[in-house]
Write a protein that holds these residues in place. Structure first.
Motif, mmCIF file in Angstrom:
data_model
loop_
_atom_site.group_PDB
_atom_site.id
_atom_site.type_symbol
_atom_site.label_atom_id
_atom_site.label_comp_id
_atom_site.label_asym_id
_atom_site.label_seq_id
_atom_site.Cartn_x
_atom_site.Cartn_y
_atom_site.Cartn_z
ATOM 1 N N ILE A 47 0.640 -0.968 -0.181
ATOM 2 C CA ILE A 47 -0.058 0.103 -0.359
ATOM 3 C C ILE A 47 0.793 1.182 -0.225
ATOM 4 O O ILE A 47 1.223 1.356 1.165
ATOM 5 N N PRO A 48 1.316 2.036 -1.241
ATOM 6 C CA PRO A 48 2.445 2.764 -0.878
ATOM 7 C C PRO A 48 1.514 4.319 -0.372
ATOM 8 O O PRO A 48 2.201 5.321 -0.220
ATOM 9 N N VAL A 49 0.419 4.261 -0.227
ATOM 10 C CA VAL A 49 -0.452 5.509 0.753
ATOM 11 C C VAL A 49 0.028 5.759 1.857
ATOM 12 O O VAL A 49 -0.967 4.933 2.946
ATOM 13 N N GLY A 50 0.117 6.506 2.980
ATOM 14 C CA GLY A 50 0.137 5.923 4.421
ATOM 15 C C GLY A 50 1.290 4.757 4.539
ATOM 16 O O GLY A 50 2.209 5.078 4.071
ATOM 17 N N GLY A 51 0.743 4.436 5.865
ATOM 18 C CA GLY A 51 1.677 3.557 6.689
ATOM 19 C C GLY A 51 1.417 2.593 7.518
ATOM 20 O O GLY A 51 0.822 2.900 8.244
ATOM 21 N N LEU A 52 1.771 1.318 7.717
ATOM 22 C CA LEU A 52 2.078 0.893 8.911
ATOM 23 C C LEU A 52 2.683 0.447 10.205
ATOM 24 O O LEU A 52 2.766 -0.053 11.319
ATOM 25 N N GLY A 53 3.736 1.559 10.239
ATOM 26 C CA GLY A 53 4.984 1.297 10.768
ATOM 27 C C GLY A 53 6.074 0.049 10.137
ATOM 28 O O GLY A 53 7.088 0.109 11.089
ATOM 29 N N GLN A 54 5.906 -0.108 9.186
ATOM 30 C CA GLN A 54 6.799 -1.835 9.231
ATOM 31 C C GLN A 54 8.100 -1.169 8.172
ATOM 32 O O GLN A 54 8.883 -1.781 8.628
ATOM 33 N N ARG A 55 7.385 -0.988 6.981
ATOM 34 C CA ARG A 55 8.466 -0.827 5.589
ATOM 35 C C ARG A 55 10.228 -0.187 6.648
ATOM 36 O O ARG A 55 10.957 -0.976 6.086
ATOM 37 N N ASP A 56 10.130 0.920 6.940
ATOM 38 C CA ASP A 56 11.180 1.620 7.125
ATOM 39 C C ASP A 56 11.598 0.846 8.471
ATOM 40 O O ASP A 56 13.068 2.147 8.446
ATOM 41 N N GLY A 57 11.383 0.680 9.004
ATOM 42 C CA GLY A 57 11.608 -0.430 10.327
ATOM 43 C C GLY A 57 12.682 -1.104 10.588
ATOM 44 O O GLY A 57 13.346 -1.718 10.888
ATOM 45 N N TRP A 58 12.640 -1.982 9.540
ATOM 46 C CA TRP A 58 13.123 -3.104 9.056
ATOM 47 C C TRP A 58 13.933 -3.566 7.225
ATOM 48 O O TRP A 58 13.566 -2.379 6.333
ATOM 49 N N HIS A 59 14.787 -4.828 7.206
ATOM 50 C CA HIS A 59 15.531 -4.512 6.191
ATOM 51 C C HIS A 59 16.114 -6.035 6.303
ATOM 52 O O HIS A 59 16.254 -7.002 6.877
ATOM 53 N N TRP A 60 16.649 -6.710 4.758
ATOM 54 C CA TRP A 60 16.966 -7.988 4.904
ATOM 55 C C TRP A 60 18.213 -7.732 4.307
ATOM 56 O O TRP A 60 18.862 -7.516 3.477
ATOM 57 N N ALA A 61 19.360 -8.906 4.966
ATOM 58 C CA ALA A 61 20.855 -9.381 4.898
ATOM 59 C C ALA A 61 20.488 -10.083 3.070
ATOM 60 O O ALA A 61 21.512 -9.936 2.102
ATOM 61 N N GLU A 62 19.418 -11.508 2.879
ATOM 62 C CA GLU A 62 19.464 -12.285 1.769
ATOM 63 C C GLU A 62 19.289 -11.025 0.574
ATOM 64 O O GLU A 62 18.165 -9.758 0.419
ATOM 65 N N ALA A 63 19.392 -11.167 -0.510
ATOM 66 C CA ALA A 63 19.540 -10.289 -1.185
ATOM 67 C C ALA A 63 17.939 -10.646 -1.999
ATOM 68 O O ALA A 63 17.397 -9.263 -2.788
ATOM 69 N N GLY A 64 17.505 -11.906 -1.981
ATOM 70 C CA GLY A 64 16.232 -12.494 -2.258
ATOM 71 C C GLY A 64 15.581 -12.036 -1.567
ATOM 72 O O GLY A 64 14.165 -11.305 -2.491
#
Length: 457
Positions: free
Chosen positions: A410-427
């Motif tokens: 969902i590109p509009v708004g946010g649930l506070g999750q997308r900007d808080g985490w990332h992944w070491a695995e490239a896939g």
């Protein structure tokens, strides 16, 4: 007993008797007689009924500009009946006569005014120069009857005629016309009803451009053999139109910009090319017992057009909506978009495919929900089985794979999750980026599809 000798009389003598002032209103009747010479009554003022029965004429009978009461030429043979601009105070009866004519037509009643009916039942008109019956601008008070074995070897022309009593050509045949030529011309015809049906057959084209028919225009069980457009009704207006032909017209039917309050036809007699752009109607007879099957037939009907035009689909959808068949209306509009897509350039076709795959061009928005659920399940399962890395350790809400996936989609708004985490695995990180891109595509197509659906019928 030997047969009686044939009675003979000169045409000049017949004219004298018809115009004899001493006869007053006594009818003039001539039976079983050979009339020698041409009977010319042009401009004459005839104050008595005239009736010829079983006579044979050497020359044409002419009444150009004449005025007369009822006039009858039945079961006769003559080389032309020519009466343009005549005023006939009763009916003109040519029943059973065989009439042959040249460049002016076997029967010529152009701009003629007839207070009664024009009777041509069982008549046989033979054109030696193209036109069998020339009735352009004919003004009738009664009807025109060409039934019971009427045959015209040549064109039948009624352009601009006014026929408040109707035109009746049940079982009539128009022959001797090349398939690509006009056999029947009713352009700008005004009539209460026109019956070219019940065995009517035209070897050339039938044309009714701009005609106005107050009641029924019927081709029921008719045969139209013309090529390059067996029936042309561009701009015609008809109360009821019956296109249940005996067999498919040889050259298609053109109904562009025509208007019919009621329409009847048969799928078994449809043949390409059809001209349907601009055709409007208020009621159509079902082609199949169920509405779903009828819609399938009607979509096949629309596909017989020379080229894609959107109006016939929009008209059909509006008609179904008026009947309360909303699902069938959406189906028609979806097919419209598919066929429009086939006419577009490659980029337009790709965008159309995306619109259909995601929202059914806005007519099936529930497809977007299926995509959202499917992508959410895929993302949630993958992210649940891998360990994310916090962007800011010790800050933010705990990781939730479902909320994280929805936040990506969902590109509009946010649930506070997308900007808080990332992944070491490239896939896994690649999947996150892919879900962001798919979210934008899904949102864009949903908005485009809904806008498209709301902006069109």
């Amino acid at each position: 007993m030997s047969p009686s000798p044939e009675r003979r009389i000169d045409a000049a003598r017949v004219r004298e008797r018809i115009l004899d002032p001493d006869a007053q209103s006594e009818p003039y009747i001539l039976r079983d007689t050979h009339v020698r010479g041409a009977l010319a009554l042009d401009g004459a003022e005839i104050r008595r009924l005239v009736r010829f029965e079983g006579c044979r004429f050497d020359g044409a009978m002419t009444l150009e500009g004449a005025s007369t009461l009822a006039f009858s030429v039945t079961d006769c043979e003559l080389p032309g009946f020519v009466a343009p601009t005549a005023q006939i105070g009763g009916r003109l009866d040519l029943r059973g006569s065989r009439i042959t004519g040249g460049r002016r037509g076997a029967v010529n009643v152009t701009l003629t005014h007839i207070a009664g009916g024009l009777i041509l039942d069982h008549a046989h008109l033979v054109a030696t120069d193209g036109i069998a019956l020339h009735a352009g601008g004919l003004i009738m008070q009664g009807g025109v009857f060409c039934k019971n074995g009427f045959v015209a070897e040549g064109q039948v022309l009624f352009p601009g005629a006014e026929l408040p009593g109707g035109l009746w050509m049940d079982g009539a045949r128009i022959t001797g016309v090349a398939p690509e030529e006009v056999a029947f011309n009713g352009d700008a015809l005004r009539a209460s009803t026109v019956r070219l049906h019940q065995g009517f057959r035209a070897e050339g084209r039938v044309r009714l451009r701009g005609a106005r028919i107050d009641d029924l225009l019927s081709f029921h069980e008719a045969e139209l053999m013309g090529t390059g457009g067996s029936l042309m009704m561009v701009g015609a207006q008809v109360e009821a139109l019956d296109l249940r032909f005996a067999r498919p017209p040889a050259g298609g039917v053109d109904l562009r910009n025509a208007r019919a309050t009621r329409l009847q036809d048969r799928p078994t007699t449809w043949r390409a090319p059809l001209g349907l752009d601009g055709l409007t109607y208020d009621w159509m007879e079902l082609t199949r017992p169920t509405q779903r099957e009828d819609t399938t037939n009607r979509l096949a009907w629309l596909r017989l057009q020379r080229a894609f035009t959107p109006q016939p689909y929009e008209q059909l959808a509006a008609y179904y909506r008026k009947l309360g068949h909303e699902e069938e209306a959406r189906r028609v509009l979806l097919i419209r978009e598919r066929r429009r897509r086939a006419t577009q350039r490659p980029l337009g076709r790709v965008w159309g495919l995306l619109l259909e795959a995601t929202v059914g061009y806005g007519y099936r928005p529930w497809i977007a929900g299926i995509w959202l659920v499917a992508l959410t399940l895929i993302g949630s399962v993958v992210f649940h089985t891998h360990t994310p890395l916090p962007n800011k350790p010790g800050e933010g809400a705990p990781f939730n794979p479902v909320a994280y996936t929805l936040d990506l989609l969902i590109p509009v708004g946010g649930l506070g999750q997308r900007d808080g985490w990332h992944w070491a695995e490239a896939g896994v990180q690649g999947l996150a980026y892919a879900l962001i891109a798919l979210g934008w595509v899904l949102t864009t197509t949903v908005l485009a599809g809904v806008t498209r659906a709301l902006s069109r019928p």
